[in-house]
Design a protein around this motif. Structure first.
Motif: not given
Ligand SMILES: C[S@@+](CC[C@H](N)C(=O)[O-])C[C@H]1O[C@@H](n2cnc3c(N)ncnc32)[C@H](O)[C@@H]1O
Length: 253
Positions: A61, A82, A84, A100, A102, A109, A111-112, A115-116, A137, A141
């Motif tokens: 991320v 990904l 952001v 990707t 966002l 953010v 996002l879950a 996740c990263a 954040e 992540l």
């Protein structure tokens, strides 16, 4: 998708750190010797901190990804990249370079947690009024064992002098892009990361002197910045972290 048309000067005068500057400079992102030249050098140095992915489907991320300048330096490392960012015009370009994209605030953010495998925050924190929330954040992540990599400007008089008073008069940094009141104290950043489970190690970095001087001379002589003007300067470690510094650390758990 093609990149936006180049513009070499901002179209309007905006307050320091006003995010609309990135729209006015949208055509500069992917010009290797353009207004964001130094971001290209820093992206390469940041990517050097990122090891090849240790598992399939690994996610990186990229907070405040801009136009995705990190992307070419991650090629072959095995991450889904990904990005952001708040700036739509930059995200369009990031997407065109395989990111990707966002559109979101790095302080919230969507996002879950966990996740990263890697979170990158390159030249972001010094633009965020509440950098502590962005750090929280970034750490949220990360999966346990995940890696945080970042670079930013220190909250010192020397950083104001070199990065703003001098740097913004050179063709490597757009004028007015920084608000030095947002610069990030290195010790406070380390402490904040520790509070969120990441043992951040920081070191000072700078552009190599000879290569940068040669680059500046060539760049000033060549005028238009729409093509590379020779070898790209490297970012090297330095003993002082009083201006620009890089951090990396693994999340515990
Ligand atoms: C100096 S640029 C760095 C871009 C990229 N990381 C690089 O090194 O090429 C800062 C970026 O952070 C973005 N940004 C600033 N504040 C943000 C925030 N609160 N959330 C997400 N992005 C932000 C800007 O839109 C801009 O693209």
């Amino acid at each position: 998708m093609r990149d936006a048309a180049p513009v070499s000067t901002p179209l309007r005068v905006l307050p320091p750190n006003d995010p609309r500057q990135y729209d006015d400079l949208a055509g500069e992102w992917w010009r290797p010797d353009g207004a964001f030249a130094m971001l290209h050098w820093l992206a390469r140095a940041r990517a050097d901190l990122v090891p090849p992915a240790s598992r399939p489907d690994a996610v990186l991320v990229d907070l405040g990804c801009g136009a995705g300048l990190l992307a070419p330096h991650l090629a072959g490392k095995g991450y889904r990249h990904l990005g952001v960012d708040l700036t739509r015009s930059a995200l369009v370009q990031a997407a065109a370079h395989g990111v990707t994209a966002l559109r979101a605030d790095a302080t919230a953010v969507p996002l879950a947690a966990g996740c990263a495998d890697v979170v990158s925050a390159g030249e972001l924190l010094e633009h965020v009024p509440d950098w502590r929330r962005a750090v929280a954040e970034a750490c949220r992540l990360l999966r346990p064992g995940g890696l945080l990599v970042l670079d930013t400007l220190n909250d010192t008089v020397l950083a104001r002098l070199i990065a703003v008073e001098i740097g913004e008069r050179l063709p490597t940094v757009p004028r007015g892009i920084h608000d030095p009141r947002l610069f990030v104290d290195a010790r406070a950043l380390v402490a904040e990361c520790a509070r969120h489970g990441v043992a951040l190690r920081v070191r000072g970095i700078r552009p190599e002197l000879g290569g940068t001087l040669a680059w500046l001379l060539r760049r000033m002589r060549s005028g238009a910045a729409d093509r590379p003007v020779g070898r790209t300067p490297r970012i090297v470690p330095t003993w002082s972290r009083a201006v620009l510094y890089q951090g990396h650390g693994v999340r515990n758990g």
